[in-house]
Design an enzyme around this catalytic site. Structure first.
Site, PDB file in Angstrom:
ATOM      1  N   ARG A   1       0.842  -1.197   0.000  1.00 39.26           N
ATOM      2  CA  ARG A   1       0.000   0.000   0.000  1.00 39.26           C
ATOM      3  C   ARG A   1       0.883   1.254   0.000  1.00 39.26           C
ATOM      4  O   ARG A   1       0.578   2.234  -0.677  1.00 39.26           O
ATOM      5  CB  ARG A   1      -0.942   0.007   1.212  1.00 39.26           C
ATOM      6  CG  ARG A   1      -2.019  -1.058   1.151  1.00 39.26           C
ATOM      7  CD  ARG A   1      -2.973  -0.956   2.317  1.00 39.26           C
ATOM      8  NE  ARG A   1      -3.828   0.223   2.215  1.00 39.26           N
ATOM      9  CZ  ARG A   1      -4.635   0.639   3.187  1.00 39.26           C
ATOM     10  NH1 ARG A   1      -4.691   0.000   4.347  1.00 39.26           N
ATOM     11  NH2 ARG A   1      -5.389   1.713   3.020  1.00 39.26           N
TER      12      ARG A   1
ATOM     13  N   CYS B   1      -1.183   5.871   9.170  1.00 42.36           N
ATOM     14  CA  CYS B   1      -1.545   4.579   8.601  1.00 42.36           C
ATOM     15  C   CYS B   1      -2.668   4.803   7.609  1.00 42.36           C
ATOM     16  O   CYS B   1      -2.644   5.764   6.843  1.00 42.36           O
ATOM     17  CB  CYS B   1      -1.945   3.605   9.702  1.00 42.36           C
ATOM     18  SG  CYS B   1      -3.305   4.208  10.738  1.00 42.36           S
TER      19      CYS B   1
END
Length: 282
Positions: free
Chosen positions: A180, A238
């Site tokens: 990611r 995050c």
């Protein structure tokens, strides 16, 4: 004060004269729900069996506010968070131990919020429910109302602009999975990639195969290799402010102070913000 507690240590404290308040924060990030699958039900998991005396806390409803421009898990309204904690029996003068199903993300979110709002004694059960070997309970726990009055500012907080600046002036850690970070996949948010200048530091590398944190010295070496030391300003982000809390908890175990920052879901929602892809911070 230690940021984590072992199952054996918790057993001893529960049998002592000043047992901690137990908060069960079972939650899972699920992308299957987007395809029509039923979402994870933490309350049902709690009802099927929990640590004796534990009270369930709903991450989506009590540890976050409504999703929107601030991301998928914006900070909760402080007054509402305080009321939720008091309903769960939390008081300033009594220790708190938080646990989840074992991943540690949700428990760390509760731990960080209580620290940010100045609770003096809160820890996470290392390894979560999977580390608990004693019998579970199905009793419905209705605790006495606590007296916790949240006072924000007990630990650091960065907004998007602050995160962008820290990525250049200090160390900004990206706690998401490496793919990611690199922008190879993005199952949830509209844009793949990372905040320019951020360093990839997947949360999964903070724990052993059993879900427990690596030894403090090993964690310290890991973070120092990424540039995160006591001499640097360190921040974390995050996807939506949940797994990043686990990274902040790992830094606390390692003895490295850190700021907590909100997340890619907020950053990527604004098309004017720059996005970097690939394995390098850029």
């Amino acid at each position: 004060m230690n940021a984590i507690i072992s199952a054996s240590g918790l057993t001893k404290e529960l049998a002592g004269g000043d047992p901690p308040v137990l908060l069960d924060v079972r939650w899972q990030l699920s992308t299957a729900a987007a395809g029509g699958a039923p979402p994870f039900d933490g309350r049902a998991e709690y009802a099927a069996g929990h640590l004796p005396g534990a009270v369930f806390v709903d991450l989506d409803k009590e540890l976050a506010s409504t999703p929107g421009a601030g991301g998928r898990h914006p900070l909760p309204d402080v007054a509402e968070f305080g009321a939720a904690m008091r309903r769960a029996g939390v008081s300033s003068g009594r220790p708190v131990v938080v646990y989840d199903g074992g991943q540690g993300w949700a428990a760390a979110r509760a731990w960080w919020l209580l620290r940010w709002t100045s609770h003096p004694n809160v820890r996470v059960l290392d390894g979560g429910l999977t580390s608990w070997e004693a019998p579970l309970s199905t009793d419905v726990v209705v605790p006495a109302e606590g007296d916790f009055a949240p006072e924000p500012g007990g630990s650091g907080l960065l907004d998007a602009d602050g995160a962008a600046a820290l990525a250049r002036s200090g160390v900004l850690l990206d706690a998401r999975a490496g793919e990611r970070y690199r922008g190879e996949v993005e199952p949830i948010d509209p844009v793949g990639g990372h905040i320019p200048g951020a360093v990839s530091a997947p949360t999964a590398e903070n724990v052993a195969a059993d879900g427990r944190f690596l030894p403090a010295e090993e964690l310290r070496r890991r973070f120092e290799a990424l540039g995160a030391t006591e001499d640097e300003a360190v921040g974390v982000y995050c996807g939506s402010g949940v797994s990043g809390a686990h990274e902040v908890l790992a830094l606390a175990v390692a003895g490295i102070p850190a700021l907590y920052v909100g997340s890619w879901s907020e950053w990527s929602a604004d098309p004017s913000r720059p996005v970097a892809t690939g394995p390098e911070p850029q």
